[in-house]
Write an enzyme that holds these catalytic residues in place. Structure first.
Site, short mmCIF file in Angstrom:
data_model
loop_
_atom_site.label_atom_id
_atom_site.label_comp_id
_atom_site.label_asym_id
_atom_site.label_seq_id
_atom_site.Cartn_x
_atom_site.Cartn_y
_atom_site.Cartn_z
N LYS A 80 -29.26 45.01 -2.60
CA LYS A 80 -29.16 45.89 -3.77
C LYS A 80 -28.79 45.06 -4.99
O LYS A 80 -27.92 44.18 -4.89
CB LYS A 80 -28.10 46.97 -3.49
CG LYS A 80 -28.00 48.04 -4.59
CD LYS A 80 -27.00 49.14 -4.21
CE LYS A 80 -26.96 50.25 -5.26
NZ LYS A 80 -26.07 51.37 -4.88
N SER A 163 -27.93 56.19 -5.29
CA SER A 163 -28.46 55.15 -6.13
C SER A 163 -29.11 53.98 -5.38
O SER A 163 -29.85 53.21 -6.00
CB SER A 163 -27.33 54.58 -7.00
OG SER A 163 -26.36 53.91 -6.20
N SER A 187 -24.19 57.24 -2.35
CA SER A 187 -25.38 56.41 -2.61
C SER A 187 -25.94 55.61 -1.44
O SER A 187 -26.99 55.00 -1.58
CB SER A 187 -25.10 55.46 -3.76
OG SER A 187 -25.21 56.16 -4.97
N1 GLN Z 1 -24.92 60.21 -7.23
C1 GLN Z 1 -23.55 59.91 -7.47
C2 GLN Z 1 -23.38 59.50 -8.91
O1 GLN Z 1 -24.31 59.55 -9.61
C3 GLN Z 1 -23.08 58.84 -6.53
C4 GLN Z 1 -23.57 57.49 -6.89
C5 GLN Z 1 -23.07 56.43 -5.98
O2 GLN Z 1 -22.60 56.69 -4.87
N2 GLN Z 1 -23.13 55.22 -6.45
O3 GLN Z 1 -22.33 59.14 -9.34
#
Ligand code: GLN
Length: 495
Positions: A80, A163, A187
């Site tokens: 990532k 994400s 995410s």
């Molecule tokens: N979707 C959540 C956010 O937008 C979690 C994102 C994540 O876990 N990095 O904050």
């Protein structure tokens, strides 16, 4: 023989050990897949690193010949683009880190390389990991390999979740055998759920955050996305462990997660939290949840009803705490030290111009919310209150774990949505994490396992939640669920 790109990590480790193929052959098969125009059309990689991959694979073969192969020797992975990789551009999918080349390696990627893993490249994500569909990336949105026969040209481009969008997409598409992800509110688990892959967010403090670009420091954790529970156990065993460079990493032994796979769920108590049966829950999600509970019951577990009364406050609390921490963490991107700099008449002007040009809309929204809830006069009403409720959410789990050993819930509200959907309505997007954020607030581990396919042909996963530092029990239960579910659906695109 199975195609090299179709093997699980566990199978590939055995194949390499038996000298059925070399690390160079395994890496070349993945590089060839990655470089196909239809694969590139999915915008999964932000940077392909074939030269590094080939060099690492060659070294891996040499190590193996010398009898010095590590636990993941020769296994090609996607990283990532939130993990700092020494000498390799790292962007967090943000324009503000345009040409940032770290001078150091994140602890987790270093551990993977020390175990022999090969890096195929850096993968796409939501900007600074803020999002649930990979669509806030400053690069093009990541397209799910489940979108259609030629995903890049499909009528409807589906998201691979977010994400960690490039992580889930690369693994589902068989472009990488496994990937690193990060999980601040879901995410790792939500992208796993909508792509039919396995993803685990370990306990807060289990993996070092050193060298992972910070989003919300009290919530961020590293974890793997893979195609099997055994592969996730193997990767976790390598990624986990104390690191003196991260003051929140915990000095406690890392159990052998692979050994935990053979355990039995007989007599294990699995809780079903009634508050997760939210209003308007998708009937297919609900049915899958009940099916999953039945599978565990058939395997010998005892299913009990539990209550997590403060669940409904989790999303609002998360969307106060995460932006607050983000606004503080992202203050460092000022045009002076890293990446992008826009000219200005004076210093303040330069800051403002740089931050305006460098941050996307969602990141700016979070910074504004975070600054607001931390400002004098609002701090008590929002931030302090949110921290108190966070404690209550954690207490709910501590109470529940007096009665059960693990908790079973859905992992995402539905199947993958289309790119463009939910984009104009942040609240709809935030709801994607309704089943996952609670754990981050409580610091607990959670794993997502693919369990079924919806009527629209798309995969759906379930989540198991465990006690702090008890990932081993999660692996035992997840392996049982995986065995019973026999999920073998494949996306339209596979290498
Ligand atoms: N979707 C959540 C956010 O937008 C979690 C994102 C994540 O876990 N990095 O904050």
């Amino acid at each position: 023989m199975t195609k090299l790109t179709d093997l699980t990590i566990t199978e590939a480790v055995a194949g390499l050990a038996a000298k059925k193929f070399s690390a160079v052959e395994l890496t070349d098969a993945h590089l060839a897949a990655m470089e196909r125009p239809d694969a590139r059309g999915m915008n999964i990689f932000t940077l392909e690193t074939p030269d590094i991959a080939r060099a690492q694979a060659k070294q891996s073969d040499a190590r193996r010949a010398a009898g010095q192969a590590g636990d993941m020797d020769g296994i090609p992975l996607a990283i990532k683009d939130l993990y700092c990789t020494k000498g390799v551009r790292t962007t967090a999918a943000s324009r503000i880190l345009d040409n940032f080349v770290p001078t150091y390696e994140s602890t987790v990627t270093q551990k993977l390389f020390d175990a022999g893993a090969v890096m195929l490249g850096k993968v796409n994500m939501d900007e600074f990991a803020m999002g649930s569909g990979g669509v806030t990336s400053a690069f093009k949105p990541t397209i799910s390999p489940w979108s259609g026969p030629n995903p890049a040209a499909a009528a409807r481009h589906l998201v691979p979740g977010g994400s960690s969008s490039g992580s889930s997409a690369s693994v589902a598409a068989r472009l990488a055998m496994g990937a690193t992800g990060t999980d601040t509110g879901g995410s790792i688990r939500q992208p796993a759920s909508v792509t039919g892959t396995v993803g685990i967010k370990p306990t807060y403090g289990r993996c070092s955050r050193y060298g992972i670009i910070a989003f919300a420091s009290s919530l961020d954790q590293a974890g793997p996305i893979t195609r099997s529970v055994a592969d996730a156990a193997l990767m976790m065993r390598v990624m986990a462990g104390f690191d003196e460079k991260d003051s929140t990493s915990i000095d406690t032994p890392v159990p052998d997660y692979v050994a935990a796979l053979g355990g039995s769920v007989k007599g294990m108590k699995i809780g079903i939290p009634r508050e997760y049966r939210i209003d308007g829950i998708n009937p297919e999600t609900d049915a899958l949840w009940q099916k999953g509970a039945q599978m565990l019951r058939d395997a010998g577990a005892e299913i009990i009803d539990i209550t997590l009364p403060h669940t409904k406050y989790a999303l609002p609390v998360y969307y106060i705490i995460a932006p607050a921490e983000a606004s503080s963490n992202l203050a460092r991107y000022d045009g002076v030290r890293f990446g992008l700099r826009m000219p200005g008449e004076n210093l303040n002007d330069m800051y403002a111009a740089t931050r305006f040009a460098g941050f996307g809309k969602e990141v700016r929204r979070r910074i504004l919310i975070g600054t607001y809830v931390l400002s004098a006069g609002y701090y008590d009403a929002y931030y302090r209150k949110a921290q108190r409720v966070r404690r209550l959410i954690r207490n709910d789990f501590l109470d529940a774990f007096k009665q059960c050993d693990a908790i079973l819930t859905p992992a995402s509200p539905g199947t993958a949505f289309a790119i463009g959907e939910k984009q104009d309505d942040p609240l709809q997007m935030y709801l994607e994490d309704v089943f996952t954020v609670t754990l981050n607030l409580a610091g607990l581990p959670g794993i997502c396992v693919p369990v079924g396919v919806a009527q629209n042909g798309l995969p759906m996963g379930l989540q198991l939640i465990g006690r702090a530092f008890d990932e081993a029990t999660l692996f035992t239960a997840a392996a049982a669920l995986e065995k019973a579910a026999m999920f073998n659906a494949k996306p339209a695109f596979t290498a």
